[in-house]
Design a protein around this motif. Structure first.
Motif, PDB file in Angstrom:
ATOM      1  N   THR A  34      -1.508 -35.627 -24.387  1.00 53.56           N
ATOM      2  CA  THR A  34      -2.461 -35.999 -23.346  1.00 53.56           C
ATOM      3  C   THR A  34      -2.346 -37.488 -23.078  1.00 53.56           C
ATOM      4  OG1 THR A  34      -3.977 -34.244 -24.022  1.00 53.56           O
ATOM      5  CG2 THR A  34      -4.899 -36.022 -22.694  1.00 53.56           C
ATOM      6  N   THR A  36      -3.815 -40.718 -22.139  1.00 54.53           N
ATOM      7  CA  THR A  36      -5.163 -41.273 -22.117  1.00 54.53           C
ATOM      8  C   THR A  36      -5.097 -42.760 -21.833  1.00 54.53           C
ATOM      9  OG1 THR A  36      -5.080 -41.588 -24.504  1.00 54.53           O
ATOM     10  CG2 THR A  36      -6.164 -39.602 -23.730  1.00 54.53           C
ATOM     11  N   PRO A  38      -7.694 -41.044 -18.741  1.00 54.98           N
ATOM     12  CA  PRO A  38      -7.375 -40.266 -17.540  1.00 54.98           C
ATOM     13  C   PRO A  38      -7.025 -41.194 -16.374  1.00 54.98           C
ATOM     14  CG  PRO A  38      -9.479 -39.578 -18.469  1.00 54.98           C
ATOM     15  CD  PRO A  38      -9.051 -40.789 -19.216  1.00 54.98           C
ATOM     16  N   LYS A  55      -9.548 -38.064 -10.067  1.00 55.81           N
ATOM     17  CA  LYS A  55      -9.525 -38.262 -11.521  1.00 55.81           C
ATOM     18  C   LYS A  55      -8.652 -37.144 -12.068  1.00 55.81           C
ATOM     19  CE  LYS A  55     -12.037 -38.213 -15.816  1.00 55.81           C
ATOM     20  NZ  LYS A  55     -13.106 -37.557 -16.526  1.00 55.81           N
ATOM     21  N   ASP A  57      -6.680 -35.637 -15.560  1.00 51.04           N
ATOM     22  CA  ASP A  57      -6.338 -35.579 -16.982  1.00 51.04           C
ATOM     23  C   ASP A  57      -4.992 -34.880 -17.071  1.00 51.04           C
ATOM     24  OD1 ASP A  57      -8.705 -36.707 -18.167  1.00 51.04           O
ATOM     25  OD2 ASP A  57      -9.754 -34.873 -17.602  1.00 51.04           O
ATOM     26  N   ARG A  79       2.963 -43.717 -16.954  1.00 51.90           N
ATOM     27  CA  ARG A  79       1.678 -43.927 -16.282  1.00 51.90           C
ATOM     28  C   ARG A  79       1.866 -44.669 -14.965  1.00 51.90           C
ATOM     29  NH1 ARG A  79      -2.799 -42.637 -18.868  1.00 51.90           N
ATOM     30  NH2 ARG A  79      -4.046 -44.046 -17.599  1.00 51.90           N
ATOM     31  N   PHE A 127      -2.184 -30.339 -15.464  1.00 55.86           N
ATOM     32  CA  PHE A 127      -3.445 -31.012 -15.176  1.00 55.86           C
ATOM     33  C   PHE A 127      -4.505 -30.299 -16.003  1.00 55.86           C
ATOM     34  CE2 PHE A 127      -1.604 -31.980 -10.805  1.00 55.86           C
ATOM     35  CZ  PHE A 127      -1.375 -33.309 -11.099  1.00 55.86           C
ATOM     36  N   ASN A 128      -5.023 -30.977 -17.015  1.00 56.50           N
ATOM     37  CA  ASN A 128      -6.131 -30.404 -17.770  1.00 56.50           C
ATOM     38  C   ASN A 128      -7.397 -30.420 -16.921  1.00 56.50           C
ATOM     39  OD1 ASN A 128      -4.560 -29.937 -20.022  1.00 56.50           O
ATOM     40  ND2 ASN A 128      -5.058 -31.917 -20.950  1.00 56.50           N
ATOM     41  N   ASN A 129      -7.456 -31.387 -16.025  1.00 59.28           N
ATOM     42  CA  ASN A 129      -8.593 -31.548 -15.147  1.00 59.28           C
ATOM     43  C   ASN A 129      -8.123 -32.358 -13.944  1.00 59.28           C
ATOM     44  OD1 ASN A 129     -11.217 -31.416 -14.275  1.00 59.28           O
ATOM     45  ND2 ASN A 129     -12.023 -32.861 -15.772  1.00 59.28           N
TER      46      ASN A 129
END
Length: 133
Positions: A34, A36, A38, A55, A57, A79, A127-129
């Motif tokens: 993940t 981090t 987000p 946004k 994640d 990123r 995409f987790n979120n």
């Protein structure tokens, strides 16, 4: 002659033990890394009256500890590439546009890793979120 055979067998023992351990270990372990924190930012800066915000994640699927270490090492570059991509989007209101963004993000992450490591390393991007306003 017998001493020579015994010596050869004794030298081969560590290699046989290592091969047995690798066989027991099985296939390399799949990991999901993940990214981090987000991703948060603006998108669709086409001069419209309304500010659009996202946004995201993001998780990257890799196999093996070497791949995991490579992704963590190049985290800042990954990123940067994703922030630039997310900011270029104009419409993320449909499921198709979100899937297109996911596949483009995967492609760009793989290009970064290919340029830095000589192989794509990342197998999938999830995409987790993904929140769009």
């Amino acid at each position: 002659m017998k001493v020579w055979i015994v010596l050869c067998l004794a030298l081969m023992l560590p290699f046989a033990a290592q091969a047995e351990e690798e066989a027991k270990a099985g296939p390399p372990k799949v990991s999901y890394i993940t990214l981090t924190p987000p991703f948060v930012g603006n998108y669709g800066l086409d001069g419209g009256p309304r500010l659009k915000v996202y946004k995201a994640d993001v998780a990257l699927k890799v196999t093996g500890p070497e791949a995991e270490a490579a992704v963590k090492h190049h985290d800042a570059l990954i990123r940067n590439q994703l922030v630039a991509l997310f900011g270029q989007q104009t419409d993320l209101s449909t499921a198709e546009s979100k899937e297109k963004l996911r596949t483009e993000a995967l492609k760009q992450v793989q290009q970064v890793m290919n340029a830095e490591e000589g192989k794509p390393v990342v197998e999938d991007l999830l995409f987790n979120n993904l929140i769009i306003q």
